[in-house]
Write a protein that holds these residues in place. Structure first.
Motif, PDB file in Angstrom:
ATOM      1  N   GLU A  17      -3.715   3.039   7.681  1.00 25.90           N
ATOM      2  CA  GLU A  17      -2.384   3.596   7.923  1.00 25.90           C
ATOM      3  C   GLU A  17      -2.191   4.003   9.385  1.00 25.90           C
ATOM      4  O   GLU A  17      -1.112   3.888   9.923  1.00 25.90           O
ATOM      5  CB  GLU A  17      -2.128   4.791   7.006  1.00 25.90           C
ATOM      6  N   LYS A  44       0.819  -1.215   0.000  1.00 24.45           N
ATOM      7  CA  LYS A  44       0.000   0.000   0.000  1.00 24.45           C
ATOM      8  C   LYS A  44       0.850   1.262   0.000  1.00 24.45           C
ATOM      9  O   LYS A  44       0.585   2.203  -0.732  1.00 24.45           O
ATOM     10  CB  LYS A  44      -0.946  -0.023   1.201  1.00 24.45           C
ATOM     11  N   THR A  63      -0.915  -3.843   3.332  1.00 22.96           N
ATOM     12  CA  THR A  63       0.072  -2.985   3.982  1.00 22.96           C
ATOM     13  C   THR A  63       1.373  -3.736   4.237  1.00 22.96           C
ATOM     14  O   THR A  63       2.407  -3.137   4.467  1.00 22.96           O
ATOM     15  CB  THR A  63      -0.456  -2.489   5.337  1.00 22.96           C
TER      16      THR A  63
END
Length: 147
Positions: A128, A29, A112
């Motif tokens: 995030e 990501k 991620t």
């Protein structure tokens, strides 16, 4: 432009090891491509239950022999070099590796790199903010036995 080589990924946080597989994550990501790209080895003689409820995955087998079974009711498909499958319906499945399987996998949304399969075989949809506040080991401990 991003250029990465497998030997640069091995032994880093981009190489994720589990009891049934090792996944080398070329794109994640944070790379900003909108998808993630993985070179994954599933170990001979193993079975992995997988259910990507939050992600779509396309897989291309480049080495080995195995079987993909949609669970609980089938069908089953033989997997070998040159076989591609995509889980565009979020199908829960069992992947059996008869020999070591080497698969190239693409996920959207992008992973991620810190996801761990939970008890259902699902990757959570990590944000995030979680990455800034949690380490991989903390996430793994929460999943207890996930891979």
């Amino acid at each position: 432009m991003i250029v990465r080589r497998l030997h640069e990924i091995e032994g880093t946080e981009r190489e994720v090891k589990a009891p049934t597989f090792t996944s080398r994550r070329f794109l994640l990501k944070r790379d900003g491509t909108g998808f993630s790209l993985h070179d994954t080895i599933l170990y001979a003689g193993t079975e992995t239950v997988i259910w990507y409820k939050h992600h779509l995955e396309a897989v291309y087998c480049i080495e080995g022999e195995g079987e993909l079974e949609v669970v609980p009711e089938g069908p089953s498909f033989r997997i070998g070099p040159g076989t591609m499958y995509t889980l565009n319906g979020h199908e829960k499945h069992l992947l059996r590796a008869k020999t070591d399987l080497r698969m190239i996998c693409v996920f959207t949304p992008a992973l991620t790199g810190r996801e761990v399969h939970d008890h259902e075989g699902t990757y959570p949809l990590l944000q995030e903010e979680q990455l800034r506040s949690e380490s991989f080991s903390e996430i793994a401990m929460e999943k207890k036995g996930g891979h």
